[in-house]
Design an enzyme around this catalytic site. Sequence first.
Site, PDB file in Angstrom:
ATOM      1  N   HIS A   1       0.828  -1.221   0.000  1.00 16.28           N
ATOM      2  CA  HIS A   1       0.000   0.000   0.000  1.00 16.28           C
ATOM      3  C   HIS A   1       0.861   1.269   0.000  1.00 16.28           C
ATOM      4  CE1 HIS A   1      -3.109  -2.768   0.565  1.00 16.28           C
ATOM      5  NE2 HIS A   1      -3.140  -2.808   1.883  1.00 16.28           N
TER       6      HIS A   1
ATOM      7  N   CYS B   1      -2.633 -10.001   5.273  1.00 14.11           N
ATOM      8  CA  CYS B   1      -2.500  -9.559   3.868  1.00 14.11           C
ATOM      9  C   CYS B   1      -1.286  -8.670   3.631  1.00 14.11           C
ATOM     10  CB  CYS B   1      -3.763  -8.834   3.419  1.00 14.11           C
ATOM     11  SG  CYS B   1      -5.202  -9.905   3.403  1.00 14.11           S
ATOM     12  N   PHE B   2      -0.466  -8.465   4.635  1.00  5.69           N
ATOM     13  CA  PHE B   2       0.843  -7.801   4.494  1.00  5.69           C
ATOM     14  C   PHE B   2       0.775  -6.434   3.805  1.00  5.69           C
ATOM     15  CE2 PHE B   2       1.222 -12.450   3.492  1.00  5.69           C
ATOM     16  CZ  PHE B   2       1.455 -12.857   4.797  1.00  5.69           C
ATOM     17  N   CYS B   3      -0.296  -5.678   4.066  1.00  5.54           N
ATOM     18  CA  CYS B   3      -0.445  -4.340   3.463  1.00  5.54           C
ATOM     19  C   CYS B   3      -0.351  -4.381   1.940  1.00  5.54           C
ATOM     20  CB  CYS B   3       0.587  -3.358   4.004  1.00  5.54           C
ATOM     21  SG  CYS B   3       0.470  -3.116   5.761  1.00  5.54           S
ATOM     22  N   ALA B   4      -0.851  -5.474   1.371  1.00  5.16           N
ATOM     23  CA  ALA B   4      -0.860  -5.566  -0.096  1.00  5.16           C
ATOM     24  C   ALA B   4      -2.187  -6.219  -0.484  1.00  5.16           C
ATOM     25  CB  ALA B   4       0.335  -6.384  -0.584  1.00  5.16           C
TER      26      ALA B   4
END
Length: 493
Positions: free
Chosen positions: A135, A388-391
Amino acid sequence: MDKSQSKNSLFSKIQNDFIGLNTVYTLADGRKTERVYLDSTASTLMMGAAYNVLEKFFDHYSNSHSLLHFSAKITTDQYDWAHQRVLSFLNADPESYTCFFTGSGTTAGINRMARVFRDYRKERDVVLVSMMEHHSNDLPHRKHSGEVIHIPLDGHSGDQPGCINMGALEQSLKQYGDRVNYIAVTGISNVTGIINPIHDIAELAHNHGALVLIDGAQTAAHMPVQMSGHKNPMQDIDAFVFSGHKTYVPGSPGVVVCRKEILMAIEPEELGGGMIEDVFVDRYIIKDDFPDREEAGTQNITGAIALAAAIEIMDSLGMNLIYKEEDQLICSAIERMKNFPEIIIYGETDNKKCSRAGSISFNIKGMHHGLVAAVLNDYFNIAVRNECFCAHPYVKELILDDMLDAITDIPEEEIESKYKLIAGMVRASFGIYNKLEDVDTLIRALDKIIAKKEEFIELYHVDEKGDYVHNTFRLETENYFSVNNALNNYLKH
Ligand SMILES: Cc1ncc(COP(=O)(O)O)c(C=O)c1O
């Protein structure tokens, strides 16, 4: 000792000297074991050599930008050196490029560069990013730079996506033409570890008049970077941003390396002390020289110096050697995980089609990613990350088929909210300090979790926040560390 022998012994000395390699926790079954740290993609452990340098430097610490007293001279010299060290680490010609430090990691640097590129070419309002971006390399462009177009990923030959699709990128460059200001793309995905061909991307972008910003958060610590000096200068990179906390120095700042001509053409995005030639009540004159011009206020001097120390060590090992060593771990982990039909590995797994560095994300069929991460931690002392690992767009794309299979009974309008509850993966990620033994430990743990899946499911419940929590075991964090306990201890002695 020959050269390669001495390199190997230096590698092993550095590899074994990170803070936190011997941290012990008591597990849910009562065993006390050393933590296996597989969460370097979030933040790496601290390099002992950088810690050591910092301890010594503190005797001389003062603010920079003054040469009057001895400590200020020493600090200013070393802080200047830190900038030069970063430039040579990234092979960025100091004649054409400058390095400056920014606030909160890569995110601060990318926000800054989005504003720089916007102001540099105001007439261009389109930014191209790939579908695999964090993100932090998507939202800043949406906020500051205009319309963001997401370029799809290559399907290669299998059903799992690989790196950015160069054909689709070219098509968008043609379609949006003079509207495209720049391409912002990650060097390495923080989800799958898949590597993008950044120099081919740069060449294509430059041939179409676009600039190139590389999100180097996952790249700097894992593979060599050559920003300038390519035989074909179209392959050079315009700006590269990375984080010290992912490059073995927690607490260090974000780093930007950018072509000076771009920065020189506009007023710096941040103003204040340290970057000013003179100020009058009705006007001010900004310094012409770099990096001062871009560093308003007192910077994170100690963090920058420690980061440069870590970079010096990484360069003396050689980034090619670091890449090769870590590649062995990634390839071994993937090959062994592939032997389990219960494991889904996300992203192209054929190393010949698509190389990776740093991360592997996966799920165990029939088990929530939160449960797998909790069991790996509580029973095996393996620190991994999940969700979701900022993605989010990338993770959604990777798991879409499984998700659609799983949610056939949910009305369409509820898919988005339900999807949020179950979407996610487990990520194991690697750094210089990881060894093949760590991969062995991970594989043995996954084997046991798969074999005893039903038993583990019974041992956990989901709390009100949606997290998997052990029914009886809790880690009391204060037993291990709290600021107050540490202070009380200090005051007692
Ligand atoms: C690829 C990528 N870009 C950007 C970031 C944001 O970095 P920072 O947390 O240092 O701002 C991350 C962090 O995980 C990342 O992996």
